[in-house]
Write a protein that holds these residues in place. Structure first.
Motif, PDB file in Angstrom:
ATOM      1  N   ALA A  81      -2.301  -3.668  -7.359  1.00 28.60           N
ATOM      2  CA  ALA A  81      -3.047  -2.581  -6.717  1.00 28.60           C
ATOM      3  C   ALA A  81      -4.336  -2.280  -7.474  1.00 28.60           C
ATOM      4  O   ALA A  81      -5.391  -2.046  -6.867  1.00 28.60           O
ATOM      5  CB  ALA A  81      -2.175  -1.327  -6.635  1.00 28.60           C
ATOM      6  N   LEU A  84      -6.883  -4.924  -6.567  1.00 30.00           N
ATOM      7  CA  LEU A  84      -7.445  -4.761  -5.225  1.00 30.00           C
ATOM      8  C   LEU A  84      -8.431  -3.609  -5.174  1.00 30.00           C
ATOM      9  O   LEU A  84      -9.491  -3.719  -4.543  1.00 30.00           O
ATOM     10  CB  LEU A  84      -6.318  -4.549  -4.219  1.00 30.00           C
ATOM     11  CG  LEU A  84      -5.338  -5.726  -4.055  1.00 30.00           C
ATOM     12  CD1 LEU A  84      -4.283  -5.405  -3.010  1.00 30.00           C
ATOM     13  CD2 LEU A  84      -6.077  -7.007  -3.705  1.00 30.00           C
ATOM     14  N   ARG A  85      -8.125  -2.522  -5.842  1.00 30.91           N
ATOM     15  CA  ARG A  85      -9.064  -1.406  -5.861  1.00 30.91           C
ATOM     16  C   ARG A  85     -10.358  -1.801  -6.577  1.00 30.91           C
ATOM     17  O   ARG A  85     -11.459  -1.439  -6.141  1.00 30.91           O
ATOM     18  CB  ARG A  85      -8.418  -0.189  -6.504  1.00 30.91           C
ATOM     19  CG  ARG A  85      -7.245   0.372  -5.701  1.00 30.91           C
ATOM     20  CD  ARG A  85      -6.832   1.745  -6.187  1.00 30.91           C
ATOM     21  NE  ARG A  85      -5.582   2.185  -5.583  1.00 30.91           N
ATOM     22  CZ  ARG A  85      -5.431   2.615  -4.338  1.00 30.91           C
ATOM     23  NH1 ARG A  85      -6.480   2.645  -3.526  1.00 30.91           N
ATOM     24  NH2 ARG A  85      -4.247   3.009  -3.884  1.00 30.91           N
ATOM     25  N   ASP A  88     -12.553  -3.693  -4.417  1.00 33.74           N
ATOM     26  CA  ASP A  88     -12.930  -2.946  -3.220  1.00 33.74           C
ATOM     27  C   ASP A  88     -12.250  -3.510  -1.972  1.00 33.74           C
ATOM     28  O   ASP A  88     -12.877  -3.714  -0.929  1.00 33.74           O
ATOM     29  CB  ASP A  88     -14.446  -2.948  -3.038  1.00 33.74           C
ATOM     30  CG  ASP A  88     -14.906  -1.868  -2.055  1.00 33.74           C
ATOM     31  OD1 ASP A  88     -14.186  -0.863  -1.897  1.00 33.74           O
ATOM     32  OD2 ASP A  88     -15.965  -2.051  -1.434  1.00 33.74           O
ATOM     33  N   VAL A  89     -10.952  -3.749  -2.111  1.00 31.17           N
ATOM     34  CA  VAL A  89     -10.146  -4.258  -1.005  1.00 31.17           C
ATOM     35  C   VAL A  89      -9.270  -3.134  -0.478  1.00 31.17           C
ATOM     36  O   VAL A  89      -8.575  -2.461  -1.245  1.00 31.17           O
ATOM     37  CB  VAL A  89      -9.267  -5.441  -1.465  1.00 31.17           C
ATOM     38  CG1 VAL A  89      -8.288  -5.836  -0.359  1.00 31.17           C
ATOM     39  CG2 VAL A  89     -10.118  -6.630  -1.869  1.00 31.17           C
ATOM     40  N   ARG A  90      -9.302  -2.946   0.836  1.00 29.31           N
ATOM     41  CA  ARG A  90      -8.401  -2.020   1.510  1.00 29.31           C
ATOM     42  C   ARG A  90      -7.885  -2.720   2.762  1.00 29.31           C
ATOM     43  O   ARG A  90      -8.581  -3.524   3.372  1.00 29.31           O
ATOM     44  CB  ARG A  90      -9.108  -0.716   1.912  1.00 29.31           C
ATOM     45  CG  ARG A  90      -9.712   0.064   0.776  1.00 29.31           C
ATOM     46  CD  ARG A  90      -8.681   0.671  -0.158  1.00 29.31           C
ATOM     47  NE  ARG A  90      -9.289   1.558  -1.146  1.00 29.31           N
ATOM     48  CZ  ARG A  90      -9.834   1.154  -2.286  1.00 29.31           C
ATOM     49  NH1 ARG A  90      -9.887  -0.137  -2.575  1.00 29.31           N
ATOM     50  NH2 ARG A  90     -10.356   2.025  -3.134  1.00 29.31           N
ATOM     51  N   ALA A  92      -5.644  -5.055   3.297  1.00 33.16           N
ATOM     52  CA  ALA A  92      -5.619  -6.508   3.167  1.00 33.16           C
ATOM     53  C   ALA A  92      -4.481  -7.127   3.968  1.00 33.16           C
ATOM     54  O   ALA A  92      -3.433  -6.509   4.186  1.00 33.16           O
ATOM     55  CB  ALA A  92      -5.473  -6.897   1.701  1.00 33.16           C
ATOM     56  N   LEU A 107       4.196  -3.389  -3.135  1.00 32.94           N
ATOM     57  CA  LEU A 107       2.795  -2.994  -2.985  1.00 32.94           C
ATOM     58  C   LEU A 107       2.580  -2.271  -1.658  1.00 32.94           C
ATOM     59  O   LEU A 107       1.954  -1.199  -1.611  1.00 32.94           O
ATOM     60  CB  LEU A 107       1.905  -4.231  -3.064  1.00 32.94           C
ATOM     61  CG  LEU A 107       0.413  -4.006  -2.854  1.00 32.94           C
ATOM     62  CD1 LEU A 107      -0.220  -3.402  -4.096  1.00 32.94           C
ATOM     63  CD2 LEU A 107      -0.286  -5.331  -2.495  1.00 32.94           C
ATOM     64  N   TYR A 111       1.583   1.535  -1.916  1.00 25.41           N
ATOM     65  CA  TYR A 111       0.127   1.660  -1.774  1.00 25.41           C
ATOM     66  C   TYR A 111      -0.255   1.268  -0.339  1.00 25.41           C
ATOM     67  O   TYR A 111      -0.913   0.246  -0.111  1.00 25.41           O
ATOM     68  CB  TYR A 111      -0.596   0.774  -2.785  1.00 25.41           C
ATOM     69  CG  TYR A 111      -0.115   0.963  -4.208  1.00 25.41           C
ATOM     70  CD1 TYR A 111      -0.644   1.954  -5.028  1.00 25.41           C
ATOM     71  CD2 TYR A 111       0.893   0.147  -4.737  1.00 25.41           C
ATOM     72  CE1 TYR A 111      -0.195   2.132  -6.329  1.00 25.41           C
ATOM     73  CE2 TYR A 111       1.348   0.314  -6.044  1.00 25.41           C
ATOM     74  CZ  TYR A 111       0.801   1.305  -6.828  1.00 25.41           C
ATOM     75  OH  TYR A 111       1.246   1.475  -8.120  1.00 25.41           O
ATOM     76  N   ASP A 113      -2.403   2.089   1.799  1.00 24.61           N
ATOM     77  CA  ASP A 113      -3.797   1.904   2.194  1.00 24.61           C
ATOM     78  C   ASP A 113      -4.323   0.510   1.858  1.00 24.61           C
ATOM     79  O   ASP A 113      -5.346   0.086   2.396  1.00 24.61           O
ATOM     80  CB  ASP A 113      -4.687   2.948   1.510  1.00 24.61           C
ATOM     81  CG  ASP A 113      -4.675   2.827  -0.008  1.00 24.61           C
ATOM     82  OD1 ASP A 113      -3.569   2.779  -0.591  1.00 24.61           O
ATOM     83  OD2 ASP A 113      -5.766   2.768  -0.616  1.00 24.61           O
ATOM     84  N   LEU A 114      -3.615  -0.202   1.002  1.00 21.59           N
ATOM     85  CA  LEU A 114      -4.110  -1.492   0.544  1.00 21.59           C
ATOM     86  C   LEU A 114      -3.652  -2.666   1.406  1.00 21.59           C
ATOM     87  O   LEU A 114      -4.214  -3.757   1.309  1.00 21.59           O
ATOM     88  CB  LEU A 114      -3.664  -1.737  -0.904  1.00 21.59           C
ATOM     89  CG  LEU A 114      -4.169  -0.739  -1.942  1.00 21.59           C
ATOM     90  CD1 LEU A 114      -3.670  -1.129  -3.330  1.00 21.59           C
ATOM     91  CD2 LEU A 114      -5.689  -0.651  -1.929  1.00 21.59           C
ATOM     92  N   VAL A 115      -2.642  -2.461   2.217  1.00 15.74           N
ATOM     93  CA  VAL A 115      -2.022  -3.581   2.948  1.00 15.74           C
ATOM     94  C   VAL A 115      -1.946  -3.253   4.430  1.00 15.74           C
ATOM     95  O   VAL A 115      -1.401  -2.211   4.816  1.00 15.74           O
ATOM     96  CB  VAL A 115      -0.599  -3.871   2.415  1.00 15.74           C
ATOM     97  CG1 VAL A 115       0.005  -5.074   3.145  1.00 15.74           C
ATOM     98  CG2 VAL A 115      -0.623  -4.113   0.909  1.00 15.74           C
TER      99      VAL A 115
END
Length: 255
Positions: A81, A84-85, A88-90, A92, A107, A111, A113-115
């Motif tokens: 995580a 990715l932050r 600048d990945v959101r 994904a 993940l 988290y 917002d990331l996937v």
């Protein structure tokens, strides 16, 4: 190659990035693997054109190997995580193999917002009983202690895991390998299978056709998981049948 600090101690994870359009795709290897295992597949014509990160998990490949990191599934997910932050990945699309799939499930749950999507490649869904001499993570975790594994297990692995797995395994840290295996056999809380069932994002599970160890497929399908059998391959689907892997993954990501 790119890198980002992912722990409070300054440890860095590294990845190879392929340019392309968003949303980003993130490829995550399994226990003792490296990001390079996905290079040919990520470069397949059916999968090109998207920004893609091929990640080395902490402790493996060219990422750092901190000795004060526990390498649990939760800690691996937290480090990923952070990467990715930093990149600048959101949202994904995460394509993850074996232990990497277990990490990806944690993940996605912790988290969200990331996937945005998951493609799990013969990923671990259940805890494993450690047993010295058993294949895979169960055998690595089956040593009585980390000290015993470092003293006797690491040097004996080459003969037991085969040249292909050893070729990538030897690039990682032995402590990282042992602790990751222990964390994988223990599983997550909630367990990975329940995470996969309960997530509310598109998710697909790729399994080798005829795999005698795969179970619970009907329950996963009932929960909305796409279960896709890929022919002419073993556990390393993306290496054994690149075309079949690319077709199945592209289909999953287009739905």
């Amino acid at each position: 190659m790119r890198e980002a600090v992912v722990t409070s101690g300054g440890d860095r994870m590294r990845w190879v990035e392929l340019p392309g359009e968003e949303p980003c795709r993130v490829y995550v290897h399994g226990l003792g693997g490296v990001s390079g295992m996905f290079v040919e597949a990520a470069s397949h014509p059916l999968l090109t054109g998207r920004r893609s990160l091929l990640v080395d998990l902490l402790g493996f490949g060219v990422s750092d190997r901190p000795l004060d990191f526990d390498y649990s599934l939760e800690s691996h997910a937290g480090a990923l995580a952070g990467l990715l932050r930093a990149a600048d990945v959101r949202g994904a699309e995460v394509i993850a193999h074996s232990m990497g799939g277990a990490v990806a499930l944690v993940l996605a749950e912790r988290y969200p917002d990331l996937v945005s999507r998951l493609v799990l490649v013969d990923a671990n869904l259940d805890p494993i009983t450690p047993a010295k001499g058993a294949p895979g993570s169960g055998g690595i975790a089956g040593y009585g202690s980390e000290a015993e594994f470092l003293a006797t297990g690491w040097d004996s692995l080459r003969a037991t895991v085969g040249e292909t797995w050893w070729s990538t395994m030897k690039t990682g840290g032995p402590e990282a390998l042992y602790r990751s295996a222990v964390g994988l056999t223990r599983g997550s809380e909630p367990v990975m299978r329940d995470l996969l069932r309960d997530l509310r994002i598109p998710r697909t599970y790729l399994v080798p056709e005829g795999d005698p160890y795969f179970r619970g497929g009907d329950a996963l399908v009932a929960a909305g998981v796409g279960v896709v059998a890929v022919s002419d391959c073993g556990h390393n689907i993306m290496l054994d049948n690149v075309d079949g892997f690319a077709r199945a993954t592209a289909d999953a990501l287009e739905k």
